[in-house]
Design an enzyme around this catalytic site. Structure first.
Site, PDB file in Angstrom:
ATOM      1  N   SER A 144       0.826  -1.198   0.000  1.00 50.74           N
ATOM      2  CA  SER A 144       0.000   0.000   0.000  1.00 50.74           C
ATOM      3  C   SER A 144       0.872   1.264   0.000  1.00 50.74           C
ATOM      4  O   SER A 144       1.747   1.385  -0.843  1.00 50.74           O
ATOM      5  CB  SER A 144      -0.929  -0.066   1.226  1.00 50.74           C
ATOM      6  OG  SER A 144      -2.011   0.789   1.075  1.00 50.74           O
ATOM      7  N   ASP A 308      -8.109  -7.116  -4.793  1.00 51.72           N
ATOM      8  CA  ASP A 308      -7.805  -5.781  -4.267  1.00 51.72           C
ATOM      9  C   ASP A 308      -8.397  -4.733  -5.211  1.00 51.72           C
ATOM     10  O   ASP A 308      -7.866  -4.478  -6.284  1.00 51.72           O
ATOM     11  CB  ASP A 308      -6.284  -5.617  -4.170  1.00 51.72           C
ATOM     12  CG  ASP A 308      -5.871  -4.300  -3.522  1.00 51.72           C
ATOM     13  OD1 ASP A 308      -6.733  -3.412  -3.338  1.00 51.72           O
ATOM     14  OD2 ASP A 308      -4.685  -4.157  -3.203  1.00 51.72           O
ATOM     15  N   HIS A 341      -7.682  -5.605  -0.359  1.00 56.69           N
ATOM     16  CA  HIS A 341      -6.414  -4.909  -0.145  1.00 56.69           C
ATOM     17  C   HIS A 341      -5.660  -5.461   1.071  1.00 56.69           C
ATOM     18  O   HIS A 341      -4.430  -5.444   1.113  1.00 56.69           O
ATOM     19  CB  HIS A 341      -6.705  -3.406   0.024  1.00 56.69           C
ATOM     20  CG  HIS A 341      -5.474  -2.573   0.107  1.00 56.69           C
ATOM     21  ND1 HIS A 341      -4.471  -2.636  -0.846  1.00 56.69           N
ATOM     22  CD2 HIS A 341      -5.052  -1.668   1.027  1.00 56.69           C
ATOM     23  CE1 HIS A 341      -3.515  -1.780  -0.513  1.00 56.69           C
ATOM     24  NE2 HIS A 341      -3.830  -1.200   0.618  1.00 56.69           N
TER      25      HIS A 341
END
Lengths: 369, 206
Positions: A144, A308, A341
């Site tokens: 991320s 994701d 995610h």
């Protein structure tokens, strides 16, 4: 492994916005041993709400956020590598941020804290790495926002990294990603307790911050993982309440995660860090993303996850294709997962195998040169 | 077996004789791209034994995982969609082993291989082999042999070609065949290769 957060102070840091921050403290942890020629150091980058405590248990027994990837015999094997993780600039877990005391006024910075970028965060980490006497990192990795920092390292300090492993990330925040962040920021700023950011002597804007976190958590999961985890299951009742109290398990979960977040995170840090992500565009100032990678000479391992939807695989593929177009050394795999995610924190087995092999080969190649 | 076996014995690398031929062609220290590299067994062997700079393309995620865990830089993607993403003449060799007959646009793949690489190495099963011809002749059905073991409806092979077909194409395109090696089992074949060879390996250039 009992770990302890350390701190390093730097006199000043020049920021992209033109201001200079002085002084700057950085909270960091290290695991494993630095070898004699200092060639086995890996910098781990945390995601938006993470901190320096990436692995092991701290004095209170709290386990690090990527403990399943960092440790003896794990993906980032601390028997072989020296692993560093630091809290990001403008964070609230020991590194200087809006909640820190401004030495000029003796009061917390609040919103007088200068705006920061991912590149600023990385420049501060470079100072820390220099202080530790490391000239070149074996790898920089994170998921991320951690992946964005890893990409920034590859471009900002090409001579100081042998490889980077950006996971579930992007080279530039999309309109959708900016939009979700803006909802979070608006929730915080709409809370009267936020008081323009000057709440440190009074009540924290807990309601706004917890709503922001609830939105965040939705984006970290997937339709599948939510159906599996909650479905339409009711919370402690068989009938609807018709009173806007918690009916569904998923409501309870979000409320719980929201209120838990308030205890450990500063609302102003939320504003600053999400803006830094939104500003992130590795290709800014270049004719193309590929052109921005011209300076990057390290090896790349890029990973993404099928479910994701916050950082969809196409964004990772964009990075990889830009690198392929410049004939860079890049490996890419899209891992199957239903966790959305969050997968980069959960789907450890495959990640660890690939990271382990990639790091071993990188170490082999740099010692051959 | 009445297959003509008049050449030298070819030992296996990783259980495959075509790998032996390919690895014999690749110069030490060169840059190699392997299309459809699977778990990157060949690339890992070339890195270890020929110190090549290796890259691979593979569509299967589970194979890519193994390849990357081996330390080889493999890109998960479709061969035909991936090739345009590489710059001109980025590699010394682009390898396509046992996959040409499975591509949607074989000619485009071959052209792209020669754009991306200074040399192209192609290995493919020969549809002209006598067993294939025999199978078709006596059964009157789509041929099934050890080389082509699939039923017509579940075969990954969509473009069948013989050694003669391939050489007609390369000649029409004006490509230079630098090396050609024909195999039957573990023997090199020189007599009537289009009839006797099971596998053909070529190194060719623009």
């Amino acid at each position: 492994m009992i770990t302890q957060t350390q701190s390093a102070r730097f006199n000043s840091l020049s920021l992209d916005c033109g201001l200079v921050l002085s002084p700057v403290d950085v909270a960091f942890e290290t695991y494993g041993e630095l070898n004699a020629d200092k060639s086995n150091a890996i910098l781990i980058e945390h995601a938006f709400s993470g901190d320096a405590h990436a692995a092991g248990a701290d004095a209170e027994g709290k386990i690090g956020w990527w403990d399943n990837m960092i440790g003896s015999g794990k993906g980032f094997d601390t028997d072989r590598y020296f692993v560093i993780c630091s809290n990001v600039l403008s964070g609230c877990r020991g590194t200087t941020g809006p909640g820190s005391i401004n030495p000029a006024t003796g009061a917390p910075y609040g919103t007088t804290f200068p705006g920061v970028t991912i590149a600023d965060m990385v420049r501060l980490q470079k100072k820390l790495v220099d202080r530790l006497g490391i000239h070149r990192l074996l790898s920089v990795s994170g998921g991320s926002m951690g992946g964005m920092q890893a990409l920034e390292w590859a471009v900002s300090f090409p001579d100081a990294v042998a490889s980077v492993i950006p996971i579930a990330c992007t080279a530039r925040h999309s309109a959708m990603q900016i939009a979700f962040n803006e909802v979070g920021r608006q929730a915080i700023m709409a809370d009267l307790d936020w008081a323009g950011g000057n709440y440190y002597s009074g009540k924290m804007p807990g309601r706004g911050l917890s709503v922001a976190r609830m939105v965040g958590h939705i984006t970290y999961m997937s339709d599948d993982s939510m159906r599996e985890k909650f479905g339409r299951r009711m919370r402690d009742r068989d009938k609807f309440g018709y009173d806007f109290s918690v009916d569904f398990e998923v409501e309870n979960y979000l409320r719980y995660r929201g209120s838990q977040f308030v205890d450990r995170f500063d609302a102003n840090s939320y504003l600053y860090i999400t803006k830094a992500m939104d500003y992130f565009d590795l290709s800014a100032g270049y004719p193309s993303l590929a052109a921005s990678f011209e300076r990057a000479t390290c090896r790349f391992l890029v990973l993404s996850f099928t479910s994701d939807w916050l950082y969809p695989s196409y964004q990772s593929q964009e990075i990889v294709n830009a690198l392929r177009g410049r004939n860079r050394d890049v490996a890419y795999c899209e891992l199957e997962s239903s966790y959305g995610h969050d997968a980069f924190l959960v789907e450890v087995k495959e990640q660890a195998e690939m990271v382990g092999g990639f790091l071993a080969q990188t170490l082999k190649e740099i010692s051959r040169r | 077996m009445s297959t003509k076996r008049n050449g030298p014995q070819v030992r296996d690398i990783l259980g495959r004789s075509d790998y032996t031929i390919i690895s014999g062609i690749v110069e030490p220290g060169s840059k190699v791209l392997d299309l459809g590299c699977g778990e990157a067994e060949l690339l890992a062997w070339l890195v270890e034994n020929k110190q090549v700079q290796a890259r691979g393309v593979e569509i299967s995620g589970s194979k890519v995982r193994v390849a990357i865990a081996r330390g080889v830089s493999v890109y998960q993607g479709d061969i035909e969609q991936s090739l345009p993403g590489y710059p001109d003449q980025a590699f010394d060799y682009v390898i396509l082993s046992q996959t040409l007959q499975q591509t949607l646009h074989p000619l485009e793949v071959l052209r792209e291989m020669l754009r991306v690489g200074r040399g192209a190495i192609v290995a493919f099963p020969n549809f002209g082999h006598w067993k294939v011809r025999w199978s078709h002749l006596v059964s009157g059905r789509a041929p099934r042999t050890e080389l082509f073991p699939y039923d017509w409806y579940d075969s990954p092979n969509i473009h069948f070609l013989t050694i003669d077909d391939f050489e007609r194409l390369t000649s029409a395109q004006g490509w230079k065949l630098e090396k050609r090696i024909f195999l039957s089992g573990h023997k090199e074949v020189s007599l009537l290769p289009n009839l006797n060879a099971e596998v053909a390996v070529y190194l060719f250039r623009k």
